[in-house]
Scaffold this active site. Structure first.
Site, PDB file in Angstrom:
ATOM      1  N   LYS A 125       0.740   7.223  13.540  1.00  0.00           N
ATOM      2  CA  LYS A 125      -0.991   7.190  13.987  1.00  0.00           C
ATOM      3  C   LYS A 125      -1.423   8.545  14.390  1.00  0.00           C
ATOM      4  CE  LYS A 125      -0.826   2.609  13.740  1.00  0.00           C
ATOM      5  NZ  LYS A 125      -1.755   2.052  12.825  1.00  0.00           N
TER       6      LYS A 125
ATOM      7  N   VAL B 292       1.008  -1.038   0.066  1.00  0.00           N
ATOM      8  CA  VAL B 292      -0.081   0.111   0.009  1.00  0.00           C
ATOM      9  C   VAL B 292       1.027   1.336   0.050  1.00  0.00           C
ATOM     10  CG1 VAL B 292      -2.169  -1.067   1.241  1.00  0.00           C
ATOM     11  CG2 VAL B 292      -0.337   0.145   2.636  1.00  0.00           C
TER      12      VAL B 292
ATOM     13  N   TYR C  43       6.351   5.165  14.727  1.00  0.00           N
ATOM     14  CA  TYR C  43       4.928   4.445  14.673  1.00  0.00           C
ATOM     15  C   TYR C  43       3.780   5.578  15.287  1.00  0.00           C
ATOM     16  CZ  TYR C  43       1.457   0.828  15.839  1.00  0.00           C
ATOM     17  OH  TYR C  43       0.199  -0.027  16.030  1.00  0.00           O
TER      18      TYR C  43
ATOM     19  N   ASN D  27      -5.987  -0.569   7.053  1.00  0.00           N
ATOM     20  CA  ASN D  27      -5.611  -0.875   8.238  1.00  0.00           C
ATOM     21  C   ASN D  27      -4.043  -1.391   8.098  1.00  0.00           C
ATOM     22  OD1 ASN D  27      -5.836  -3.399   6.765  1.00  0.00           O
ATOM     23  ND2 ASN D  27      -6.682  -4.702   8.340  1.00  0.00           N
TER      24      ASN D  27
HETATM   25  C1  BGC Z   1       0.598  -1.658  18.997  1.00  0.00           C
HETATM   26  C2  BGC Z   1       0.360  -3.103  19.983  1.00  0.00           C
HETATM   27  C3  BGC Z   1       0.618  -2.770  21.496  1.00  0.00           C
HETATM   28  C4  BGC Z   1      -0.630  -1.673  21.655  1.00  0.00           C
HETATM   29  C5  BGC Z   1      -0.832  -1.003  22.734  1.00  0.00           C
HETATM   30  C6  BGC Z   1      -0.760  -1.352  19.166  1.00  0.00           C
HETATM   31  O1  BGC Z   1      -0.847  -0.035  18.079  1.00  0.00           O
HETATM   32  O2  BGC Z   1       0.443  -2.294  17.488  1.00  0.00           O
HETATM   33  O3  BGC Z   1       1.761  -3.793  19.726  1.00  0.00           O
HETATM   34  O4  BGC Z   1       0.395  -3.556  22.130  1.00  0.00           O
HETATM   35  O5  BGC Z   1      -0.578  -0.721  20.547  1.00  0.00           O
HETATM   36  O6  BGC Z   1       0.572  -0.548  23.310  1.00  0.00           O
END
Ligand code: BGC
Length: 240
Positions: free
Chosen positions: A141, A38, A137, A64
């Site tokens: 998000k 993607v 990450y 997703n």
């Molecule tokens: C992650 C998980 C993690 C959770 C809470 C999610 O976005 O993919 O690995 O356990 O967040 O921290």
């Protein structure tokens, strides 16, 4: 089964995609699989073209995709930063853009829904919870949250509904390490989950079905936190 035909996208896990297809077919649904990274514009376009050829229309899109490449910022390579942003943020933008184009062209079909289409992003509690060692990450998000809300605002007048689900810790391969070590399970998960259970994939599915249905017809630009209370500062329990 809620009744939708499904195109399942995969990148690396063909077996997983075929297993999902099988499960949909077992309950009388129709499903196809398609391999696309993607993060690549040409592959996303090809995927939506394939979908329109096979199914003829699109009513619900659930972007997703997500990967984790963990490192502290001073050790993080540009590749680790970029790959996570590309898959977890840009990839969702590319899918949403194609979906909105199709929804716009199709318009509303009242025999299907009150809405012209629904986008349901799968995000994470880390769109609002900072996460050391995972800055790439959490940045993707966090960015996704305002992308979702900006898009929701932009297309609401067309009756295209854009929302997100932000799961906490769910029983998926991403959490396999935390689920198989009792010590990690206790320290990383249960301490942070006041309701004291891990989330199940079904918890996410139920919310997605509701967001896809007309029962949520007045819900626009919302994030459903599906996290057993993880976002409510669990560290404050007993700390008054
Ligand atoms: C992650 C998980 C993690 C959770 C809470 C999610 O976005 O993919 O690995 O356990 O967040 O921290």
């Amino acid at each position: 089964m809620a009744g939708a035909d499904v195109l399942i996208n995969y990148n690396g896990d063909r077996e997983g995609a075929l297993e999902t297809k099988k499960r949909i077919e077992e309950v009388g649904g129709r499903a196809e699989i398609f391999k696309a990274n993607v993060a690549r514009e040409d592959e996303v376009k090809a995927m939506f073209e394939f979908m329109m050829e096979k199914f003829g229309r699109l009513d619900i899109c659930v972007p997703n995709s997500a990967i984790q490449l963990n490192a502290n910022v001073d050790d993080m390579t540009l590749r680790q930063w970029q790959d996570v942003i590309d898959v977890n943020l840009t990839g969702l933008f590319l899918c949403a853009r194609e979906a909105v184009r199709i929804f716009k062209k199709q318009g509303i079909d009242r025999s299907v829904s009150y809405a012209a289409g629904k986008l349901i992003f799968i995000s994470s509690v880390h769109d609002i919870i900072p996460w050391e060692g995972h800055a790439n990450y959490a940045s993707a998000k966090g960015g996704l949250m305002l992308f979702m809300k900006s898009l929701a605002q932009e297309v609401a007048h067309l009756r295209i509904r854009v929302n997100a689900i932000s799961p906490g810790a769910i029983r998926t391969p991403m959490n396999v390490e935390k689920l198989t070590s009792p010590e990690l399970f206790e320290r990383l998960l249960l301490r942070l989950i006041p309701c004291k259970r891990i989330g199940e994939p079904e918890d996410v599915a139920h919310a997605a079905v509701w967001l896809a249905s007309d029962q949520s017809d007045y819900v626009y630009g919302t994030t459903i936190y599906l996290d057993g209370c993880m976002t409510l500062y669990p560290g404050f329990i007993g700390a008054g």
